[in-house]
Design an enzyme around this catalytic site. Structure first.
Site, PDB file in Angstrom:
ATOM      1  N   LYS A   9      12.142  -0.392  -0.574  1.00 53.77           N
ATOM      2  CA  LYS A   9      10.951  -1.054  -1.120  1.00 53.77           C
ATOM      3  C   LYS A   9      11.279  -2.508  -1.510  1.00 53.77           C
ATOM      4  CE  LYS A   9       9.079   3.370  -2.745  1.00 53.77           C
ATOM      5  NZ  LYS A   9       8.568   4.152  -3.904  1.00 53.77           N
ATOM      6  N   TYR A  49       0.213   5.406   1.983  1.00 58.90           N
ATOM      7  CA  TYR A  49       0.098   6.183   0.737  1.00 58.90           C
ATOM      8  C   TYR A  49      -1.295   6.803   0.558  1.00 58.90           C
ATOM      9  CZ  TYR A  49       4.686   4.871  -1.285  1.00 58.90           C
ATOM     10  OH  TYR A  49       6.031   4.740  -1.562  1.00 58.90           O
ATOM     11  N   PHE A  57      -2.267   5.113 -10.620  1.00 59.67           N
ATOM     12  CA  PHE A  57      -1.251   4.088 -10.348  1.00 59.67           C
ATOM     13  C   PHE A  57      -1.361   3.509  -8.934  1.00 59.67           C
ATOM     14  CE2 PHE A  57       0.832   8.258  -9.566  1.00 59.67           C
ATOM     15  CZ  PHE A  57       1.231   8.114  -8.244  1.00 59.67           C
ATOM     16  N   ARG A  85      15.762  13.238   1.289  1.00 58.85           N
ATOM     17  CA  ARG A  85      15.112  13.315  -0.033  1.00 58.85           C
ATOM     18  C   ARG A  85      16.142  13.566  -1.137  1.00 58.85           C
ATOM     19  NH1 ARG A  85       9.727  12.031  -1.128  1.00 58.85           N
ATOM     20  NH2 ARG A  85       9.632  13.707  -2.652  1.00 58.85           N
ATOM     21  N   THR A  91      11.679  11.513  -7.779  1.00 62.36           N
ATOM     22  CA  THR A  91      10.743  10.373  -7.839  1.00 62.36           C
ATOM     23  C   THR A  91      10.931   9.566  -9.126  1.00 62.36           C
ATOM     24  OG1 THR A  91       9.163  11.719  -6.591  1.00 62.36           O
ATOM     25  CG2 THR A  91       8.286   9.777  -7.727  1.00 62.36           C
ATOM     26  N   ARG A 102      18.369   6.772  -6.311  1.00 52.68           N
ATOM     27  CA  ARG A 102      17.552   6.419  -7.484  1.00 52.68           C
ATOM     28  C   ARG A 102      18.310   6.676  -8.784  1.00 52.68           C
ATOM     29  NH1 ARG A 102      12.179   9.357  -5.062  1.00 52.68           N
ATOM     30  NH2 ARG A 102      11.216   7.580  -4.003  1.00 52.68           N
ATOM     31  N   ASN A 112      11.251   2.169  -7.961  1.00 55.78           N
ATOM     32  CA  ASN A 112      12.272   3.183  -7.620  1.00 55.78           C
ATOM     33  C   ASN A 112      12.923   2.967  -6.244  1.00 55.78           C
ATOM     34  OD1 ASN A 112      10.205   4.159  -6.035  1.00 55.78           O
ATOM     35  ND2 ASN A 112      10.134   6.198  -6.954  1.00 55.78           N
ATOM     36  N   HIS A 115      11.834   4.898  -0.353  1.00 50.89           N
ATOM     37  CA  HIS A 115      10.888   5.941   0.054  1.00 50.89           C
ATOM     38  C   HIS A 115      11.559   6.820   1.088  1.00 50.89           C
ATOM     39  CE1 HIS A 115       7.348   7.921   1.751  1.00 50.89           C
ATOM     40  NE2 HIS A 115       7.896   7.670   2.921  1.00 50.89           N
ATOM     41  N   GLU A 126       4.677   9.079   9.613  1.00 48.39           N
ATOM     42  CA  GLU A 126       5.166   7.792   9.086  1.00 48.39           C
ATOM     43  C   GLU A 126       5.928   6.997  10.149  1.00 48.39           C
ATOM     44  OE1 GLU A 126       5.383   9.461   4.476  1.00 48.39           O
ATOM     45  OE2 GLU A 126       7.253   9.010   5.510  1.00 48.39           O
TER      46      GLU A 126
END
Ligand code: DAT
Ligand code: MG
Length: 148
Positions: A9, A49, A57, A85, A91, A102, A112, A115, A126
């Site tokens: 990100k 998203y 948010f 993941r 998250t 993270r 964070n 993704h 995706e």
């Protein structure tokens, strides 16, 4: 072989963490099959998203995600989605285990840094969304030393 969409990100890019994150996936044994630095449009990010569009948010998430370039990647390997993941961590960084990306590298959920696709189905969607041009097929010389 399974593929997952991993994205660094804008905060991860700005903080100079591309190398650190790429290193973890490379060292694990996953194969990089697509990578680009891109500044996504609002529409592109909203589509990515779309499942979160009712969340309070959401507007802040889109603003953050479009605030700078992201590093879009596709990684390939056995169990790449689930393992990817796990490597990212939970998250909420406060709940991410030490040793995860993270858990080691960030503090707030709204920053964070990475993704990762949450299922094979979303990975396929995706990958098509971020790499309509397709991915790079290649054979790694280390394959026989990673898989039995
Ligand atoms: P993940 O990125 O682990 O798949 P998600 O898909 O539920 O998590 O949410 C996407 C992103 O939205 C997440 O990485 C950060 C942001 N987000 C999630 N929950 C949030 C919250 N409660 N407050 C602020 N941002 C949140
Ligand atoms: Mg998600």
């Amino acid at each position: 072989m399974e593929r997952t969409y991993i994205m660094i990100k804008p905060d991860g890019v700005q903080r100079g963490l591309i190398g650190e994150i790429v290193k973890r996936f490379e060292s694990k044994g996953f194969k990089l099959v697509a990578m680009k630095l891109t500044k996504p449009s609002k529409e592109h990010m909203e589509e990515h998203y779309v499942d979160l569009k009712e969340k309070k948010f959401f507007a802040g998430l889109i603003e953050y995600m479009t605030s700078g370039p992201v590093c879009a990647m596709v990684w390939e390997g056995k169990g790449a989605v689930v393992t990817g993941r796990k490597m990212l961590g939970a998250t909420m960084p406060s709940e991410s285990d030490p040793g995860t990306i993270r858990g080691d590298l960030c503090i707030e959920v709204g920053r964070n840094i990475c993704h990762g696709s949450d299922s094979v189905d979303s990975a396929n969607k995706e990958i098509a969304h971020w790499f309509p041009e397709g991915i790079c097929e290649w054979e790694s010389c280390s394959k026989a030393w990673i898989y039995e």
